[in-house]
Design an enzyme around this catalytic site. Structure first.
Site, PDB file in Angstrom:
ATOM      1  N   LEU A 173       0.842  -1.200   0.000  1.00  0.00           N
ATOM      2  CA  LEU A 173       0.000   0.000   0.000  1.00  0.00           C
ATOM      3  C   LEU A 173       0.877   1.251   0.000  1.00  0.00           C
ATOM      4  CD1 LEU A 173      -3.119   0.394  -0.004  1.00  0.00           C
ATOM      5  CD2 LEU A 173      -2.899   1.046   2.393  1.00  0.00           C
ATOM      6  N   ARG A 223       6.254  -6.063 -10.247  1.00  0.00           N
ATOM      7  CA  ARG A 223       7.374  -6.665 -10.954  1.00  0.00           C
ATOM      8  C   ARG A 223       7.049  -8.134 -11.182  1.00  0.00           C
ATOM      9  NH1 ARG A 223       8.601  -2.262 -12.120  1.00  0.00           N
ATOM     10  NH2 ARG A 223      10.610  -1.188 -11.859  1.00  0.00           N
ATOM     11  N   ASP A 267       0.515  -7.048 -16.069  1.00  0.00           N
ATOM     12  CA  ASP A 267       1.246  -6.089 -16.906  1.00  0.00           C
ATOM     13  C   ASP A 267       2.738  -6.355 -16.841  1.00  0.00           C
ATOM     14  OD1 ASP A 267       1.472  -3.733 -18.578  1.00  0.00           O
ATOM     15  OD2 ASP A 267       2.291  -2.716 -16.811  1.00  0.00           O
ATOM     16  N   GLU A 281      10.977 -10.681 -18.774  1.00  0.00           N
ATOM     17  CA  GLU A 281      10.628  -9.676 -19.783  1.00  0.00           C
ATOM     18  C   GLU A 281      11.868  -9.337 -20.614  1.00  0.00           C
ATOM     19  OE1 GLU A 281       9.157  -6.272 -17.735  1.00  0.00           O
ATOM     20  OE2 GLU A 281       7.491  -7.317 -16.815  1.00  0.00           O
ATOM     21  N   HIS A 299       4.103  -4.553 -19.896  1.00  0.00           N
ATOM     22  CA  HIS A 299       4.735  -3.652 -18.926  1.00  0.00           C
ATOM     23  C   HIS A 299       4.581  -2.192 -19.364  1.00  0.00           C
ATOM     24  CE1 HIS A 299       8.154  -3.348 -15.718  1.00  0.00           C
ATOM     25  NE2 HIS A 299       7.261  -2.381 -15.586  1.00  0.00           N
TER      26      HIS A 299
END
Length: 324
Positions: A156, A236, A260, A265, A283
């Site tokens: 948060l 991530r 995402d 990646e 991403h």
């Protein structure tokens, strides 16, 4: 003379021109999100002795060996919030401050998190493709609604709070687990991510990457989320165990996933590509013209503050010895 800056990430022509007004810029973006570091390595080898500033991102980072080869280095900055692959210990040992671009893309990431959550719950990619092949609503199960349900947020921070704000617009009940308990939010606190996943309908991952959170979403968390649950990751890719997620989708132990970010990646997550209940985007959550421009301005702000001997706007490591 302008100080020498090494840029290890892509910048648009407009932003390169903006940065070049203040710096002698060496533009050497690393390829394949840091997997090929030859561009940066070549420039460090050629001009390392004169480089005083480095602009990178969390994925590329700056290795301890690269810091060692930059004897004049004074400041490391990242575009975006992440800095997980910047060698903080090496920077701290040299008294080099590290800054991110916190506060520049929070809204963009939160918007995208809600978009892919909605897409996953309401099965928008499947429906969009289906209409093009003659699908009508009577041929499929009814997708569930979104409003009035429970969202759990792991992490948060600024982005997590922005996501919660949007979820409240859908009359959702908000729960969270974070490094710091934030009673002022009025949201429900959980001691750990497993209990959070057990409680919520939708689990949104918004925590930092790094060793402390590596594969924190694995079989135990996914089983706690349950067969009606939806996982969203805009943090991530390393936080989610891809193999465990694929198995959970295959066995229908969760309802859907919206990612995402993903491991390895930019290579697409092959284990997930066959599932029409896995919504995947490249991403792009924090990338908007407004967010990118703000991140470049944040770098220039931190650089100016550093040169003036003033406290930095978004420093993420300990105060270096002798800092103002």
């Amino acid at each position: 003379m302008k100080p020498t800056l090494l840029v290890l990430v892509f910048l648009s022509e407009e932003h390169r021109a903006l940065v070049a007004e203040r710096f002698d810029m060496i533009y050497a973006p690393n390829e394949q999100l840091g997997a090929d570091r030859s561009n940066g390595a070549a420039q460090i080898a050629a001009r390392g002795a004169e480089i005083r500033f480095v602009l990178t991102n969390g994925t590329n980072g700056l290795l301890a060996s690269e810091i060692a080869d930059l004897p004049a280095l004074e400041l490391i900055c990242t575009v975006g919030v992440g800095y997980e692959n910047v060698a903080l210990d090496a920077a701290n040992a040299r008294g080099i401050p590290v800054c991110n671009a916190a506060g520049t893309n929070d809204a963009a990431v939160a918007d995208h998190a809600m978009a892919i959550l909605l897409a996953a719950i309401r099965r928008l990619p499947f429906l969009n493709d289906g209409v093009r092949h003659g699908l009508w609503r009577d041929d499929i199960p009814r997708p569930p609604h979104v409003s009035g349900r429970r969202m759990g947020i792991f992490g948060l921070g600024a982005i997590g709070r922005q996501i919660a704000k949007r979820a409240q617009g859908f009359d959702m009940e908000i729960g969270y687990h974070s490094r710091s308990r934030r009673d002022d939010t009025g949201f429900r606190w959980f001691d750990d991510i497993v209990s959070l996943a057990t409680w919520c309908d939708f689990l949104v991952i918004a925590a930092p990457g790094g060793q402390a959170t590596y594969h924190i979403v694995g079989r135990e968390v996914l089983d706690a989320l349950g067969p009606q649950g939806v996982l969203v990751n805009i943090a991530r890719g390393t936080l989610v165990d891809t193999a465990a997620l694929a198995e959970a989708l295959r066995e229908k132990r969760i309802s859907a996933a919206a990612l995402d970010v993903y491991e390895h990646e930019p290579t697409p997550p092959a284990a997930l590509l066959a599932f029409d209940n896995a919504v995947l985007t490249p991403h792009i959550g924090g990338i908007s013209p407004q967010a990118i421009h703000a991140s470049v301005l944040r770098f220039l702000e931190n650089a100016a503050l550093f040169q003036a001997g003033l406290p930095l706007a978004t420093q993420v490591n300990r105060e270096p010895a002798g800092a103002v």
